[in-house]
Design an enzyme around this catalytic site. Structure first.
Site, short mmCIF file in Angstrom:
data_model
loop_
_atom_site.label_atom_id
_atom_site.label_comp_id
_atom_site.label_asym_id
_atom_site.label_seq_id
_atom_site.Cartn_x
_atom_site.Cartn_y
_atom_site.Cartn_z
N THR A 155 0.94 -1.28 0.06
CA THR A 155 -0.15 -0.01 0.17
C THR A 155 0.89 1.21 0.00
OG1 THR A 155 -0.40 0.14 2.30
CG2 THR A 155 -1.87 -1.17 1.19
N ASP A 156 2.28 1.08 0.68
CA ASP A 156 3.01 2.46 0.46
C ASP A 156 3.18 2.59 -1.10
OD1 ASP A 156 3.72 3.32 2.71
OD2 ASP A 156 5.24 1.93 3.11
N VAL A 157 3.35 1.74 -1.92
CA VAL A 157 3.74 1.78 -3.46
C VAL A 157 2.34 2.43 -3.76
CG1 VAL A 157 4.13 0.69 -5.47
CG2 VAL A 157 5.64 0.35 -3.57
#
Length: 635
Positions: free
Chosen positions: A479-481
Site C-alpha cells: 500500500t505504500d507503493v
C-alpha cells in the site's frame, strides 16, 4: 475511504474529465482499473457526443502490438495509451504470474516465507492500470499546455519494477553494506483467544514497554527490535520465537491494553475485504478533490517550453515528505517532467544515511528521491515555515504526508497556502484518510497510518494469500507503493482541472485507498479469498523455481505430456513437480511454450535480475540499479 462513490471529485468546479469519453480493451485487469479511475474523474462511456472511435491514428498506434489500449477523447483533444505486458523487457511475458515471477514480486513477497510466493491478487496489473491512467492524464495536461504528445506507452512489467524499486536498489548498491540474507519469519502475532494482530511503533522504548507489560523475556524483546524496525526495508522480520509465545499466552484484550499503555498501535488482521466492506458496495474513488472555485483561480499552469519532451516540463512541485508513500509520489511527478523541490530538515533527511549506500547516500533513499532539488528548512521555526511559503508562492503543487493536524499546527494547510498561491494543487498523502472513521472503526484513537496496519485492517492481508493459509499482511510495502501512485494521480487530476480553468484544488489520498483499490479489483469485490491448486506456487527445478501461467496451472495433464510423460498419471500435478526437478527452469519453460503453455523462471535474486541484459532497457545503473520512467510519450 476518503470519499463516497457518488460524490463529485471536484466539489465546486465539476470533474476534471467532464466532456471526455474513455474506451479501452475488454478483459484486461489493468485496463479495467484505468477505465474505472478515469470515469471516477468524469470521463463518460463512448457516446454520440464524443466519438472516441474517431481518435484515429492515436488509437491505432495504441492497439498495435499491445496487450491493452485506452483512448481518452473530447472534441478538442485526444490521447491514447498502449499497455503491454513486457514493455522494454526482452522477455516473453503475457500474464500476471509471469510478470510477478520475472520482475521480483514473488521473490520479495516470499522472503518472509522462505521462498518465492505469488501474490494472490493481480498486484502488478493494478499498478499498471494506475500507471496507464496517470500517463493519459499527464499526456492530456501536456496537450492542454501546448505539447504534442498523443500516445503514451507503459507496461505491467514496468509497474512491477516500480513496485520493487527500493529493494532492487538495495540489492545492487555498490557499497560494502548490502543487505545480508535474512531468515524467514515475522508478524502477525496470534493471541490466546485466536485473534491475529499487527503492532506498530517507531520508538524502541515503547516497543520495550509493550512486551514488558506482557511479560516477555527482556533478551528476546531486545533481539526483536532491530528486525522489527528493519522489516519495511528488508520485507522479512525474523522475530525471536519467544515473542510469538508471549503473544499466544495472552488474550487479545490484554494485548490491546498493553498497547494502549505503551503508546503503540495494535490492529486485528482481517481475513478478507468482505469483513470490512460489503462486496456489493460501490467502489470509492481513491482520492478526494475539493475546491476548484473559479472566483480566484490564479494563473493557469505555464505552457510547455518549446521542444519539451515530458508533459509536466516547466511545472514546480514543493514536497515535504518522509518514508515511501510521499517521496514516491514526488518521484513520479519528477519522472513526468516536473521540477521537485524537496524540503528536508537541517542536516538532511535521516533516511539518507541508512545503508546500503551509493557513495554517501542510502540506495533506498535514492530510489525515491534522486533528481530532486533539496532545500533545508526547519518547519518547527517561523523562519522555516516562511521559507516554505516563499517556495510555494512560485510552485504549481505542494505535496506532504505529515501526520493528521500537523499542517494546521505549522500554518501550512491548504487555506494558508492558497492565500499565497491561489492556483495551487495542494496534496496530502495520509495513512487512513478520514482519521475519525479510522479511530471509530478500531475502537479508539487513530493508529499509526503505516503499510502493514492498513493491510491488516482493510482485509488486504487476507487477500494476498489463498484460502487455507492464515491471513497475514505481505512484508512487501504494497500500500505504500499504491498510496504513492494514487497521490501522484490525484495531483495530475488537480493539474488537469487547473488547465481547464479551475481554481486552487486540495487532493486527499491515503494508503487505505490503495488497499481499497486492490480489494475492489479482487473477485467478488474482495469478499472471498482465492483458492489455489497444487500448481499455483512456483515449482522447484534443477536450478531454481518456475511459475506456471493460468492455462498450465489448470491443465496438469497437458503440462505433464509436454514435459515428456509417456502415460497419464494418477496425480498429474505431482508428476509435473517431479518432472521439473531434474531440469533447468529456462529449459522447462521453453518446452512448455512450445506446447502453447506459458511458464516463467522465477527471479530469486534481485542483483541477478539487474544484471540480466534482457531487463537493461528498464533500468539505469550508477552505483545501483534504479528503475527508469515507466512511461514513454510520443507525438
Amino acid at each position: 475511504m476518503t470519499v463516497s462513490s457518488d460524490r463529485s471529485p471536484v466539489t465546486d468546479a465539476g470533474a476534471p474529465l467532464d466532456g471526455f469519453a474513455v474506451e479501452g480493451s475488454e478483459g484486461s485487469a489493468a485496463a479495467d482499473i484505468a477505465i474505472r479511475q478515469l470515469r471516477m474523474l468524469g470521463a463518460a462511456s463512448p457516446g454520440p457526443d464524443v466519438a472516441v472511435r474517431g481518435a484515429g491514428r492515436a488509437r491505432a498506434r495504441a492497439e498495435a502490438g499491445s496487450a491493452g489500449s485506452l483512448v481518452l477523447a473530447a472534441d478538442h483533444a485526444r490521447v491514447a495509451c498502449a499497455l503491454d505486458w513486457a514493455g522494454p523487457l526482452a522477455l516473453p511475458l503475457e500474464d500476471e504470474p509471469g510478470v510477478q515471477a520475472a520482475c521480483g514480486l514473488m521473490h520479495v513477497h516470499g522472503r518472509s516465507s522462505g521462498g518465492p510466493r505469488p501474490l494472490a491478487i493481480d498486484y502488478a496489473s493494478a499498478v499498471g492500470g494506475v500507471l496507464s491512467a496517470q500517463g493519459l492524464l499527464a499526456a492530456l495536461i501536456g496537450r492542454l499546455r501546448g505539447g504534442a504528445a498523443e500516445l503514451v506507452r507503459t507496461s505491467v512489467a514496468q509497474a512491477a519494477l516500480i513496485s520493487v524499486g527500493q529493494y532492487l536498489a538495495a540489492a545492487t548498491a555498490s557499497g560494502d553494506e548490502r543487505d545480508a540474507p535474512a531468515a524467514p519469519g515475522g508478524p502477525p502475532f496470534t493471541s490466546a483467544d485466536g485473534v491475529p494482530f499487527e503492532i506498530e511503533t517507531f520508538e524502541a522504548e515503547r516497543w520495550e514497554r509493550f512486551w514488558s507489560l506482557l511479560g516477555a523475556d527482556r533478551a528476546a524483546l531486545a533481539r526483536g527490535w532491530q528486525p522489527f524496525q528493519h522489516r519495511y526495508a528488508a520485507a522479512v522480520c525474523p522475530l525471536p520465537p519467544e515473542l510469538h509465545a508471549t503473544a499466544a499466552a495472552r488474550v487479545f484484550r490484554e494485548a490491546a491494553g498493553a498497547a494502549q499503555a505503551a503508546g503503540i498501535s495494535i490492529v486485528r488482521v482481517h481475513g478478507a475485504a468482505g469483513e470490512r466492506r460489503r462486496s456489493d458496495a460501490a467502489e470509492p474513488p481513491p482520492w478526494r478533490l475539493t475546491g476548484g472555485s473559479s472566483d480566484t483561480p490564479g494563473p493557469p499552469p505555464a505552457p510547455c517550453r518549446p521542444g519539451a519532451g515530458l508533459p509536466l516540463d516547466g511545472l514546480v512541485v514543493v514536497e515535504s515528505t518522509r518514508r515511501v508513500q510521499g517521496p514516491l509520489a514526488g518521484h513520479l511527478l519528477r519522472l513526468l517532467g516536473a521540477e521537485v523541490l524537496r524540503i528536508e530538515p537541517p542536516g538532511g533527511d535521516p533516511l539518507r544515511w541508512v545503508p546500503p549506500t551509493v557513495g554517501t547516500c542510502s540506495a533506498r533513499f535514492l530510489a525515491l528521491n534522486r533528481g530532486k532539488h533539496v532545500v533545508e528548512a526547519d518547519l518547527k521555526t517561523p523562519e522555516g515555515r516562511r521559507q516554505v511559503r516563499e517556495l510555494t508562492a512560485g510552485a504549481d503543487v505542494f505535496l506532504h504526508n505529515w501526520a493528521p493536524g500537523k499542517a494546521a499546527v505549522f500554518g501550512l494547510d491548504s487555506a494558508d497556502l492558497f492565500a499565497v498561491r491561489p492556483g495551487l494543487v495542494y496534496a496530502h498523502a495520509s495513512g487512513w484518510g478520514d482519521a475519525r472513521q479510522a479511530g471509530a472503526a478500531m475502537g479508539g484513537a487513530e493508529p499509526l497510518g503505516t503499510d502493514f496496519l492498513v493491510q491488516a485492517h482493510s482485509g488486504l492481508g487476507g487477500l494476498v494469500r489463498p484460502r487455507g493459509e492464515e491471513p497475514a499482511p505481505s512484508l512487501m510495502t504494497l500500500t505504500d507503493v499504491l498510496g504513492g501512485l494514487l497521490s501522484a494521480q490525484g495531483v495530475l487530476a488537480g493539474l488537469l482541472a487547473r488547465c481547464r480553468g479551475a481554481g486552487g484544488i486540495r487532493v486527499d489520498s491515503a494508503l487505505y485507498d490503495g488497499a481499497a483499490l486492490l480489494t475492489a479489483a479482487a473477485p467478488s469485490g474482495g469478499a472471498r479469498r482465492p483458492r489455489w491448486g497444487p500448481l499455483h506456487p512456483p515449482l522447484r527445478t534443477g536450478d531454481g523455481y518456475l511459475a506456471l501461467g493460468p492455462h498450465a496451472r489448470s491443465s496438469p495433464d497437458r503440462v505433464a505430456r509436454a514435459l515428456g510423460a509417456d502415460r497419464p498419471a494418477a496425480d498429474a500435478a505431482a508428476a509435473v513437480a517431479r518432472l521439473c526437478r531434474g531440469d533447468r527452469a529456462a529449459d522447462v519453460a521453453e518446452r512448455l511454450r512450445g506446447a502453447g503453455l506459458s511458464a516463467t523462471p522465477v527471479c530469486t535474486d534481485l542483483a541477478d535480475l539487474a544484471a540480466d541484459p534482457r531487463i537493461a532497457g528498464a533500468l539505469d545503473t550508477g552505483g545501483a540499479a534504479f528503475v527508469r520512467s515507466p512511461w514513454e510519450f510520443t507525438s
